[in-house]
Design a protein around this motif. Structure first.
Motif, PDB file in Angstrom:
ATOM      1  N   ARG A   1       0.865  -1.169   0.000  1.00 30.19           N
ATOM      2  CA  ARG A   1       0.000   0.000   0.000  1.00 30.19           C
ATOM      3  C   ARG A   1       0.902   1.218   0.000  1.00 30.19           C
ATOM      4  N   SER A   2       0.667   2.166  -0.875  1.00 29.24           N
ATOM      5  CA  SER A   2       1.547   3.343  -0.979  1.00 29.24           C
ATOM      6  C   SER A   2       1.314   4.267   0.198  1.00 29.24           C
ATOM      7  N   LEU A   3       2.337   5.054   0.500  1.00 34.03           N
ATOM      8  CA  LEU A   3       2.204   6.003   1.599  1.00 34.03           C
ATOM      9  C   LEU A   3       1.119   7.027   1.292  1.00 34.03           C
ATOM     10  N   ALA A   4       1.038   7.415   0.038  1.00 33.42           N
ATOM     11  CA  ALA A   4       0.016   8.395  -0.327  1.00 33.42           C
ATOM     12  C   ALA A   4      -1.373   7.837  -0.120  1.00 33.42           C
TER      13      ALA A   4
ATOM     14  N   THR B   1       3.825  -4.813   4.981  1.00 32.09           N
ATOM     15  CA  THR B   1       4.794  -4.148   4.117  1.00 32.09           C
ATOM     16  C   THR B   1       6.094  -4.932   4.061  1.00 32.09           C
ATOM     17  N   ALA B   2       6.559  -5.366   5.215  1.00 30.20           N
ATOM     18  CA  ALA B   2       7.809  -6.134   5.256  1.00 30.20           C
ATOM     19  C   ALA B   2       7.675  -7.443   4.505  1.00 30.20           C
ATOM     20  N   ALA B   3       6.528  -8.113   4.673  1.00 28.33           N
ATOM     21  CA  ALA B   3       6.331  -9.392   3.998  1.00 28.33           C
ATOM     22  C   ALA B   3       6.311  -9.217   2.492  1.00 28.33           C
ATOM     23  N   ALA B   4       5.643  -8.173   2.041  1.00 25.12           N
ATOM     24  CA  ALA B   4       5.552  -7.958   0.601  1.00 25.12           C
ATOM     25  C   ALA B   4       6.900  -7.629  -0.001  1.00 25.12           C
TER      26      ALA B   4
ATOM     27  N   ASP C   1      -5.078  -5.391   4.703  1.00 23.95           N
ATOM     28  CA  ASP C   1      -3.637  -5.565   4.503  1.00 23.95           C
ATOM     29  C   ASP C   1      -3.335  -6.566   3.395  1.00 23.95           C
ATOM     30  N   TRP C   2      -4.144  -7.619   3.304  1.00 26.71           N
ATOM     31  CA  TRP C   2      -3.939  -8.689   2.334  1.00 26.71           C
ATOM     32  C   TRP C   2      -5.267  -9.006   1.658  1.00 26.71           C
TER      33      TRP C   2
ATOM     34  N   LYS D   1      -2.014  -4.098  -2.813  1.00 32.59           N
ATOM     35  CA  LYS D   1      -2.137  -5.070  -1.733  1.00 32.59           C
ATOM     36  C   LYS D   1      -1.484  -6.384  -2.141  1.00 32.59           C
ATOM     37  N   PRO D   2      -0.733  -7.016  -1.232  1.00 32.38           N
ATOM     38  CA  PRO D   2      -0.229  -8.355  -1.521  1.00 32.38           C
ATOM     39  C   PRO D   2      -1.351  -9.372  -1.430  1.00 32.38           C
ATOM     40  N   VAL D   3      -1.204 -10.467  -2.158  1.00 30.82           N
ATOM     41  CA  VAL D   3      -2.195 -11.541  -2.171  1.00 30.82           C
ATOM     42  C   VAL D   3      -1.687 -12.717  -1.356  1.00 30.82           C
ATOM     43  N   ILE D   4      -2.583 -13.314  -0.589  1.00 28.95           N
ATOM     44  CA  ILE D   4      -2.300 -14.572   0.079  1.00 28.95           C
ATOM     45  C   ILE D   4      -3.243 -15.635  -0.475  1.00 28.95           C
ATOM     46  N   LEU D   5      -2.677 -16.760  -0.878  1.00 29.32           N
ATOM     47  CA  LEU D   5      -3.496 -17.918  -1.236  1.00 29.32           C
ATOM     48  C   LEU D   5      -3.892 -18.570   0.084  1.00 29.32           C
TER      49      LEU D   5
END
Length: 412
Positions: free
Chosen positions: A12-15, A38-41, A220-221, A295-299
């Motif tokens: 997710r961007s800071l903006a 953020t760290a995971a992505a 988040d995801w 957004k990161p994706v989780i299966l």
């Protein structure tokens, strides 16, 4: 996918985060303090093992190592883990500072539901969703909060219900009930988390991700389930070959989905172009949607189904199609190409940052426990031993996929 009463990367961007912070609606949650998504992505993709018991963890460790965590279930009705096996597996993971994906359910066993058919249960689930949006049922999460706060080194991916759909969660066409419920629960949990180790997963059914999206500020995801249909593979149910896609959109011989995308004709004009796909169109669109929303994706649920026609063994087509299933699972993480019914081509590589593989023997129910309490009928779609240790080719491909995609988890 978990029934307590079984039925017959992006960043997710800071903006964007700053903007979301200015647009908090009643019952919604501002961008919360956790930076772990953020760290995971940004780092290595994550392997989680599920679903529900440590047997999935132990089976993987018989040939692999360094998995990042696992997946378990919790319910609002009881305000507790689904059973002690889930609690014990969560404890095993959290004590090691691992990731724990928690499916928080109310649709499978709604608070206040005392019996009836599936329509009655769905109606009660929709009502509970509205009650959550209005601030109800939050105390049912206090046991989970106490657990997460007592394990500050662990990370918790909380699915605020799973495989959510309009049938079980929406009281109107806008689905404001679920959107507000998601934000209300995230706000409650954030306000009481002293460990700040919570992340929130929006996990819809394949076709309703856009209509039900709770908004960038709380999510988040974005999660999705990947079984057979999602990878365009046929399965057997009650002795019949079944794929879950309309016959005209499925190439039986190739075991692929056949769809059109908006390409160009020989004159360079936009035109429908037909081709075979290894991945369901709605899954590809969901991953694109996640990328568009940073957004990161989780299966969140990924597992084999019954590929064998006789329904009584797991050493026939399971050996071949199980290997193909694994290969298509990892190819989804690296997809670049057209998307059905959309113009152009899309690079979806790196959007999927976490995979929860159901490494269980599904012949013995959702928990894979051979105690006689609940077995799937041998001729149903779920009757399959999904443990990777049982399939040489699939296990080899899984290990290769982990290495090729930079997972910390690997095979010995």
């Amino acid at each position: 996918m978990y029934l307590t009463r079984p039925l017959s990367t992006a960043l997710r961007s800071l903006a964007a985060a700053a903007l979301a912070g200015l647009l908090v609606l009643p019952g919604s949650v501002a961008a919360h303090a956790t930076d772990t998504a953020t760290a995971a992505a940004a780092g290595a993709p994550e392997l989680l093992l599920g679903q529900s018991t440590r047997s999935a963890w132990d089976d993987f460790n018989s040939f692999g190592q360094n998995a990042d965590g696992g997946s378990v279930y919790y319910e609002l009705r009881s305000g507790d883990w689904v059973n002690t096996a889930h609690r014990d597996f969560a404890t095993l993971l959290a004590d090691q500072g691992k990731t724990v994906q928690v499916g928080i359910s109310w649709k499978d066993n709604p608070p206040g539901f005392n019996g009836g058919d599936e329509n009655a249960k769905a109606a009660r689930s929709r009502a509970v969703t509205a009650e959550i949006a209005a601030g109800g049922h939050t105390a049912s999460l206090d046991r989970l909060l106490a657990f997460s706060n007592s394990h500050p080194r662990a990370r918790f991916k909380l699915r605020l219900d799973y495989e959510v759909s309009s049938y079980y969660h929406c009281t109107d066409a806008s689905c404001s009930s679920y959107k507000n419920a998601f934000n209300r629960l995230a706000s409650y949990l954030d306000s009481r988390s002293t460990a700040h180790n919570l992340e929130y997963v929006f996990h819809p059914v394949r076709g309703e991700f856009e209509a039900m999206y709770p908004g960038d500020s709380a999510v988040d995801w974005i999660g999705v389930s990947v079984f057979a249909h999602e990878l365009c593979l046929p399965i057997y149910d009650r002795g019949y070959l079944y794929n879950g896609t309309p016959p005209q959109n499925y190439d039986v011989g190739a075991s692929q989905c056949r769809n059109a995308y908006i390409g160009k004709d020989s004159y360079g004009n936009p035109a429908a172009v037909w081709r075979n796909f290894d991945h369901d169109a709605n899954v590809l669109k969901l991953v694109k949607f996640a990328k568009d929303h940073a957004k990161p994706v989780i299966l969140s649920e990924a597992g084999m189904m019954n590929f064998t026609a006789d329904g009584g063994t797991t050493d026939g087509l399971e050996q071949q199609r199980g290997d193909l299933w694994v290969k298509r699972l990892f190819s989804l993480m690296n997809y670049r190409g057209p998307i059905p019914n959309l113009p152009g081509e899309y690079d979806l590589r790196g959007v999927i940052r976490s995979v929860s593989y159901i490494n269980l023997d599904f012949r013995y129910g959702w928990d894979g426990i051979d105690d006689g309490s609940f077995d799937f009928a041998p001729d149903t779609t779920w009757f399959v031993d999904g443990r990777l240790s049982r399939y040489n080719a699939a296990r080899t491909s899984f290990c290769q996929g982990l290495a090729a995609n930079g997972f910390t988890a690997g095979c010995r």
